[in-house]
Motif scaffolding. Structure first.
Motif, PDB file in Angstrom:
ATOM      1  N   ALA A   1       0.753  -1.114   0.146  1.00  0.00           N
ATOM      2  CA  ALA A   1      -0.070  -0.193   0.060  1.00  0.00           C
ATOM      3  C   ALA A   1       0.824   1.411  -0.161  1.00  0.00           C
ATOM      4  N   CYS A   2       2.272   1.257   0.485  1.00  0.00           N
ATOM      5  CA  CYS A   2       2.997   2.323   0.535  1.00  0.00           C
ATOM      6  C   CYS A   2       3.874   2.361  -0.657  1.00  0.00           C
ATOM      7  N   LEU A   3       4.467   1.243  -1.252  1.00  0.00           N
ATOM      8  CA  LEU A   3       5.490   1.577  -2.039  1.00  0.00           C
ATOM      9  C   LEU A   3       5.039   0.999  -3.580  1.00  0.00           C
ATOM     10  N   SER A   4       3.714   0.760  -3.690  1.00  0.00           N
ATOM     11  CA  SER A   4       3.372   0.247  -5.155  1.00  0.00           C
ATOM     12  C   SER A   4       3.165   1.396  -6.121  1.00  0.00           C
ATOM     13  N   GLY A   5       3.327   2.711  -5.636  1.00  0.00           N
ATOM     14  CA  GLY A   5       2.972   3.751  -6.418  1.00  0.00           C
ATOM     15  C   GLY A   5       3.965   3.936  -7.572  1.00  0.00           C
ATOM     16  N   ASP A   6       5.102   3.486  -7.450  1.00  0.00           N
ATOM     17  CA  ASP A   6       6.217   3.512  -8.576  1.00  0.00           C
ATOM     18  C   ASP A   6       6.282   2.160  -9.297  1.00  0.00           C
ATOM     19  N   ALA A   7       5.414   1.125  -9.012  1.00  0.00           N
ATOM     20  CA  ALA A   7       5.553  -0.082  -9.669  1.00  0.00           C
ATOM     21  C   ALA A   7       5.026  -0.071 -11.157  1.00  0.00           C
ATOM     22  N   LEU A   8       5.622  -0.619 -11.940  1.00  0.00           N
ATOM     23  CA  LEU A   8       5.132  -0.661 -13.145  1.00  0.00           C
ATOM     24  C   LEU A   8       4.594  -1.926 -13.765  1.00  0.00           C
ATOM     25  N   ARG A   9       3.480  -1.901 -14.786  1.00  0.00           N
ATOM     26  CA  ARG A   9       3.090  -3.145 -15.333  1.00  0.00           C
ATOM     27  C   ARG A   9       2.165  -4.040 -14.310  1.00  0.00           C
ATOM     28  N   PHE A  10       1.691  -3.588 -13.263  1.00  0.00           N
ATOM     29  CA  PHE A  10       0.874  -4.368 -12.241  1.00  0.00           C
ATOM     30  C   PHE A  10      -0.107  -5.066 -12.574  1.00  0.00           C
ATOM     31  N   ARG A  11      -0.074  -6.533 -11.995  1.00  0.00           N
ATOM     32  CA  ARG A  11      -1.426  -7.112 -12.386  1.00  0.00           C
ATOM     33  C   ARG A  11      -1.767  -7.712 -11.261  1.00  0.00           C
ATOM     34  N   PRO A  12      -3.002  -7.836 -10.784  1.00  0.00           N
ATOM     35  CA  PRO A  12      -3.435  -8.725  -9.398  1.00  0.00           C
ATOM     36  C   PRO A  12      -2.944 -10.018  -9.317  1.00  0.00           C
ATOM     37  N   ARG A  13      -2.638 -10.791 -10.527  1.00  0.00           N
ATOM     38  CA  ARG A  13      -2.117 -12.180 -10.396  1.00  0.00           C
ATOM     39  C   ARG A  13      -0.614 -12.048  -9.421  1.00  0.00           C
ATOM     40  N   HIS A  14       0.027 -10.992  -9.568  1.00  0.00           N
ATOM     41  CA  HIS A  14       1.234 -10.896  -9.149  1.00  0.00           C
ATOM     42  C   HIS A  14       1.176 -11.202  -7.648  1.00  0.00           C
ATOM     43  N   VAL A  15       0.121 -10.629  -6.983  1.00  0.00           N
ATOM     44  CA  VAL A  15      -0.092 -10.763  -5.527  1.00  0.00           C
ATOM     45  C   VAL A  15      -0.377 -11.966  -5.161  1.00  0.00           C
ATOM     46  N   VAL A  16      -1.333 -12.687  -6.017  1.00  0.00           N
ATOM     47  CA  VAL A  16      -1.761 -14.111  -5.946  1.00  0.00           C
ATOM     48  C   VAL A  16      -0.491 -14.966  -5.844  1.00  0.00           C
ATOM     49  N   ALA A  17       0.258 -14.816  -6.956  1.00  0.00           N
ATOM     50  CA  ALA A  17       1.399 -15.709  -6.985  1.00  0.00           C
ATOM     51  C   ALA A  17       2.420 -15.469  -5.744  1.00  0.00           C
ATOM     52  N   SER A  18       2.515 -14.055  -5.327  1.00  0.00           N
ATOM     53  CA  SER A  18       3.479 -13.877  -4.266  1.00  0.00           C
ATOM     54  C   SER A  18       2.947 -14.644  -2.980  1.00  0.00           C
ATOM     55  N   LEU A  19       1.576 -14.601  -2.742  1.00  0.00           N
ATOM     56  CA  LEU A  19       0.973 -15.371  -1.584  1.00  0.00           C
ATOM     57  C   LEU A  19       1.160 -16.814  -1.517  1.00  0.00           C
ATOM     58  N   ALA A  20       0.945 -17.288  -3.102  1.00  0.00           N
ATOM     59  CA  ALA A  20       0.871 -18.760  -3.393  1.00  0.00           C
ATOM     60  C   ALA A  20       2.289 -19.129  -3.067  1.00  0.00           C
ATOM     61  N   ALA A  21       3.363 -18.584  -3.596  1.00  0.00           N
ATOM     62  CA  ALA A  21       4.699 -19.028  -3.518  1.00  0.00           C
ATOM     63  C   ALA A  21       4.979 -18.934  -1.816  1.00  0.00           C
ATOM     64  N   SER A  22       4.691 -18.086  -1.279  1.00  0.00           N
ATOM     65  CA  SER A  22       4.860 -17.991   0.465  1.00  0.00           C
ATOM     66  C   SER A  22       4.057 -19.364   0.929  1.00  0.00           C
ATOM     67  N   GLY A  23       2.873 -19.648   0.622  1.00  0.00           N
ATOM     68  CA  GLY A  23       2.055 -20.567   1.036  1.00  0.00           C
ATOM     69  C   GLY A  23       2.845 -22.127   0.839  1.00  0.00           C
ATOM     70  N   VAL A  24       3.607 -22.259  -0.510  1.00  0.00           N
ATOM     71  CA  VAL A  24       4.257 -23.193  -0.775  1.00  0.00           C
ATOM     72  C   VAL A  24       5.505 -23.275   0.253  1.00  0.00           C
ATOM     73  N   LYS A  25       5.961 -22.454   0.202  1.00  0.00           N
ATOM     74  CA  LYS A  25       7.088 -22.437   1.184  1.00  0.00           C
ATOM     75  C   LYS A  25       6.905 -22.753   2.797  1.00  0.00           C
ATOM     76  N   TYR A  26       5.911 -22.079   3.267  1.00  0.00           N
ATOM     77  CA  TYR A  26       5.339 -22.335   4.646  1.00  0.00           C
ATOM     78  C   TYR A  26       4.829 -24.039   4.490  1.00  0.00           C
ATOM     79  N   ALA A  27       4.247 -24.413   3.517  1.00  0.00           N
ATOM     80  CA  ALA A  27       3.786 -25.748   3.796  1.00  0.00           C
ATOM     81  C   ALA A  27       4.930 -26.716   3.713  1.00  0.00           C
ATOM     82  N   LEU A  28       5.845 -26.498   2.825  1.00  0.00           N
ATOM     83  CA  LEU A  28       7.142 -27.369   2.922  1.00  0.00           C
ATOM     84  C   LEU A  28       7.675 -27.506   4.229  1.00  0.00           C
ATOM     85  N   VAL A  29       7.991 -26.282   4.655  1.00  0.00           N
ATOM     86  CA  VAL A  29       8.534 -26.055   5.952  1.00  0.00           C
ATOM     87  C   VAL A  29       7.695 -26.788   7.044  1.00  0.00           C
ATOM     88  N   MET A  30       6.398 -26.806   7.315  1.00  0.00           N
ATOM     89  CA  MET A  30       5.592 -27.301   8.184  1.00  0.00           C
ATOM     90  C   MET A  30       5.720 -28.773   7.768  1.00  0.00           C
TER      91      MET A  30
END
Lengths: 351, 190
Positions: free
Chosen positions: A199-228
């Motif tokens: 919310a604070c830093l995205s102003g200067d980001a170029l070519r944003f797509r909502p799927r980037h956020v989904v992919a980011s959280l999905a990648a974190s989820g995979v990492k968390y699941a593997l660790v667990m």
């Protein structure tokens, strides 16, 4: 130093993913070993779904207005900008302490027992000052390097633990204590601090797509699941006996006689915390419209160090600063409520 | 000005780092192996130091537990003792019932001891052999590795033994015997 250099949205989200993954690297008995593995995964999915929801208002701001909270706040009155900036400053200082306290504690407990945690924090913060001075663009470039290190470390960590996997160490029941489920879910919502950073830093980001956020959280989820998974079935009850159970995985990982990748694990943890704190400092300077101001960054760093010293002296401060409940509550305000207010205001103006 | 401050911070980080209490490798007493046996009715922990001599460099410490033995050894016998490179814990068969779980529990709480270090039961002759010939440890470890390859159910490290105990199950551990040569077999515990 020129601060408003635009950068790729993918790069920003990659950096935020690595920041989100820092949470699981510093895990210290935050999760219960009593919860069966399927419920643990359910709790993880629910936690990350909450994180995704918290992203929605800032995604709307970025998609519709190509803007972020600091830019919109600056358009309003000086007083309003100051209030919003003060709220975000408090929040970012809180998150910085949330990461620094367990990191320095882990470093001193696992590596240098004779070194003061405050001294470790001082050295790390000195590096963060320099990174924050260079700006978000440079930090996200560093994120690419860190991503490669994270890939190598995770491959060694999980690959080295495969031989120790014993499915009898955990349970595959689908029933369990629901109080523990909700408590673990609260811990899994911790990565939502990245929504406040977005919310604070995205102003200067170029070519944003909502799927980037989904992919980011999905990648974190995979990492968390593997660790667990490896924590439950490879380290088992042994990890519960030690501070920082996830760290134990780095000691369990072995390939024949080559055992222990704790140096790599600690390097990944150090760089992830360094990057997170640097981004938080950038966020604060951006809120006040003082991007790249060394004086502001230095003052903020001194405050973070002061909080760190107080927390080391008074355990109740540590308890507050490392509580996922406080963090999530505060995140809802900064990542969702404030961007939502601006989204509604802007929408009304456009209508 | 900024570069000067960064220079000062870099210098401080070098001068004030943890190196002030560093210990040179030559002066450290690296423990490679620990054995437990009973002698004159008392439990004795023997710490085998890493050395290049053909005869084992060992210090025997009478103590009630691993924890007490490590503390006494550091205080009275081996001032710069480090267990970070501990590779093997050998427990005499006759003391295993009373010491194994207690010592493994202690080891599980230590951050500096590797959870994948080897563990085996043995007879008194094996311990005698280990004291006389330092190369015996390598032989024992290779015997354990071979046994592990043949038997997937075997628990050979602290991690798997601790988890098997925590599950309250019976399990197999390596048993090293010395009948002319070192031999490995399995023994059921739990």
């Amino acid at each position: 130093m020129k601060q408003d250099v635009p950068f790729s949205s993918k790069r920003l989200l990659l950096t935020l993913t690595l920041c989100a993954c820092a949470v699981i690297l510093l895990q210290n008995h935050d999760l219960s070993a009593d919860l069966p593995f399927p419920l643990q995964m359910g709790s993880l999915a629910a936690g990350l779904a909450v994180c995704l929801l918290l992203f929605v208002p800032s995604i709307w701001l970025k998609l519709r207005l190509d803007s972020d909270v600091p830019t919109l706040a600056r358009k309003r009155s000086r007083a309003e900008q100051s209030v919003v900036a003060a709220v975000y400053t408090l929040y970012f200082l809180f998150v910085a302490a949330y990461f620094l306290l367990p990191y320095t504690d882990m470093f001193c407990k696992k590596y240098y027992t004779e070194t003061s945690p405050a001294f470790v924090a001082l050295l790390l913060l000195a590096c963060c000052v320099y990174a924050a001075y260079k700006g978000v663009n440079v930090i996200t470039r560093f994120g690419i390097f860190l991503f490669v290190l994270a890939l190598v470390t995770n491959a060694l960590l999980f690959g080295g633990c495969i031989s120790e996997v014993d499915l009898r160490n955990g349970s595959f029941d689908v029933t369990g204590n629901m109080d523990v489920f909700w408590r673990d879910m609260l811990y899994y919502t911790t990565p939502c601090f990245t929504a406040a950073l977005f919310a604070c830093l995205s102003g200067d980001a170029l070519r944003f797509r909502p799927r980037h956020v989904v992919a980011s959280l999905a990648a974190s989820g995979v990492k968390y699941a593997l660790v667990m998974f490896f924590l439950t079935f490879a380290a088992g009850a042994y990890a519960e006996r030690q501070a920082y159970p996830t760290f134990v995985l780095s000691r369990v990982a072995h390939f024949g006689s080559f055992a222990g990748i704790e140096s790599l694990y600690m390097a990944l943890g150090t760089m992830s915390v360094f990057m997170t704190v640097s981004l938080l400092l950038c966020g604060v300077t951006k809120m006040w419209g003082k991007g790249g101001s060394l004086r502001v960054i230095a003052v903020l760093t001194a405050v973070i160090l002061g909080v760190q010293l107080l927390a080391l002296r008074y355990p109740f401060i540590t308890a507050v600063l490392t509580s996922p409940l406080w963090l999530t509550g505060f995140t809802v305000l900064t990542a969702t409520v404030i961007p939502l207010v601006y989204a509604l205001r802007e929408r009304r103006q456009h209508v | 000005m900024f570069k000067k401050w960064m220079g000062v911070l870099c210098a401080l980080s070098l001068l004030l780092s943890g190196c002030h209490s560093a210990r040179q490798i030559e002066t450290a007493s690296v423990i490679e192996n620990v054995s437990v046996h009973r002698e004159n009715g008392q439990t004795v922990y023997t710490f085998y130091l890493l050395s290049d001599s053909p005869r084992s460099d060992a210090v025997a410490v009478p103590a009630a537990s691993f924890e007490e033995a490590a503390r006494l050894a550091e205080q009275a016998y081996i001032p710069h003792l480090t267990l970070a490179k501990l590779e093997l814990l050998l427990i005499a068969r006759d003391v295993s019932r009373e010491t194994l779980w207690r010592d493994i529990e202690y080891i599980a709480e230590q951050a500096h001891i590797s959870p994948v270090a080897k563990l085996a039961l043995c007879d008194t002759k094996t311990l005698l052999r280990l004291r006389q010939v330092s190369a015996s440890q390598e032989r024992i470890v290779s015997q354990i590795d071979r046994l592990e390859q043949d038997n997937g159910q075997l628990m050979t490290d602290y991690l798997s033994v601790f988890n098997a105990y925590a599950r309250k199950e019976t399990f197999l551990v390596p048993l090293i015997t010395c009948e002319g040569d070192l031999k490995a077999a399995t023994m059921v515990l739990g």
